[in-house]
Design a protein around this motif. Structure first.
Motif, PDB file in Angstrom:
ATOM      1  N   GLY A 158      16.819   7.568   7.462  1.00 29.82           N
ATOM      2  CA  GLY A 158      16.008   8.214   8.801  1.00 29.82           C
ATOM      3  C   GLY A 158      16.823   8.239   9.789  1.00 29.82           C
ATOM      4  O   GLY A 158      16.117   8.495  10.885  1.00 29.82           O
ATOM      5  N   LEU A 159      18.471   8.223   9.984  1.00 30.98           N
ATOM      6  CA  LEU A 159      19.105   8.235  11.167  1.00 30.98           C
ATOM      7  C   LEU A 159      19.654   9.633  11.204  1.00 30.98           C
ATOM      8  O   LEU A 159      19.919   9.927  12.542  1.00 30.98           O
ATOM      9  N   VAL A 160      19.714  10.600  10.434  1.00 31.05           N
ATOM     10  CA  VAL A 160      20.084  11.914  10.760  1.00 31.05           C
ATOM     11  C   VAL A 160      19.175  12.878   9.789  1.00 31.05           C
ATOM     12  O   VAL A 160      18.570  12.435   8.665  1.00 31.05           O
ATOM     13  N   LYS A 161      19.144  13.993  10.094  1.00 30.73           N
ATOM     14  CA  LYS A 161      18.555  15.227   9.415  1.00 30.73           C
ATOM     15  C   LYS A 161      19.772  16.363   9.154  1.00 30.73           C
ATOM     16  O   LYS A 161      20.489  16.455   9.894  1.00 30.73           O
ATOM     17  N   ARG A 162      19.465  16.728   8.022  1.00 33.67           N
ATOM     18  CA  ARG A 162      20.358  17.892   7.408  1.00 33.67           C
ATOM     19  C   ARG A 162      19.565  19.258   7.352  1.00 33.67           C
ATOM     20  O   ARG A 162      18.548  19.057   6.926  1.00 33.67           O
ATOM     21  N   MET A 163      19.973  20.233   8.154  1.00 30.91           N
ATOM     22  CA  MET A 163      19.216  21.543   7.813  1.00 30.91           C
ATOM     23  C   MET A 163      20.275  22.649   7.969  1.00 30.91           C
ATOM     24  O   MET A 163      21.215  22.526   8.396  1.00 30.91           O
ATOM     25  N   ARG A 164      19.775  23.743   7.135  1.00 29.59           N
ATOM     26  CA  ARG A 164      20.628  24.976   7.213  1.00 29.59           C
ATOM     27  C   ARG A 164      20.521  25.549   8.427  1.00 29.59           C
ATOM     28  O   ARG A 164      19.615  25.680   8.995  1.00 29.59           O
ATOM     29  N   SER A 165      21.858  26.178   8.740  1.00 31.56           N
ATOM     30  CA  SER A 165      21.838  27.018  10.089  1.00 31.56           C
ATOM     31  C   SER A 165      20.945  28.016  10.061  1.00 31.56           C
ATOM     32  O   SER A 165      20.760  28.611   8.885  1.00 31.56           O
ATOM     33  N   THR A 166      20.520  28.396  10.965  1.00 29.96           N
ATOM     34  CA  THR A 166      19.561  29.647  11.116  1.00 29.96           C
ATOM     35  C   THR A 166      20.259  30.876  11.275  1.00 29.96           C
ATOM     36  O   THR A 166      19.769  32.160  10.779  1.00 29.96           O
TER      37      THR A 166
END
Length: 150
Positions: A81-89
């Protein structure tokens, strides 16, 4: 009297660096345990506390690591719960890493780590600064050496 053996294990820079690295990282363990992170995770968090979001490749570059090496580490930080990974827009191929609120809040607890480590190592702050500068110089020299080989 004979001159020192240039192949003596104790005279090798690589050996001293290996032992120092292992020893210092081991000294970090009890300091980082209350935060629930490992030393490699701490390095990732340091990079993100300085600037976020970062793509996986930017993070790998800052940490002098390969992106595939970071993937399992980032997954564990995300699970924690320390980072979130997400695809670049703008580019679906790029994975961006940013801090969660919990990850950002951990920074205040981590602020004590450098002071605690200096105390545990029992070294004067000025001496630690000198060692750091010498290590940066050594890193740069070794990287230049690798570039001339390529």
């Amino acid at each position: 009297m004979s001159s020192p053996d240039p192949l003596s294990l104790e005279r090798q820079v690589c050996f001293a660096l290996t032992v120092a690295s292992r020893s210092v990282v081991a000294a970090y363990k009890p300091v980082l345990e209350p935060m629930g992170i490992t030393h490699p995770q701490y390095l990732v968090m340091l990079a993100l506390w300085a600037e976020e979001p970062l793509t996986v490749s930017e993070l790998a570059e800052r940490l002098h690591q390969d992106a595939p090496t970071l993937s399992p580490l980032l997954k564990r930080l995300e699970t924690r719960g320390l980072v979130k990974r997400m695809r670049s827009t703008t580019d679906e191929r790029r994975l961006q890493i940013s801090l969660t609120d919990e990850g950002a809040a951990l920074r205040s607890q981590a602020a004590e780590v450098p002071f605690e480590m200096a105390k545990r190592l029992g070294m004067e702050p000025g001496r630690l600064v000198e060692l750091h500068e010498a290590m940066i110089e050594l890193i740069e020299a070794s990287q230049r050496s690798l570039e001339t080989e390529a």
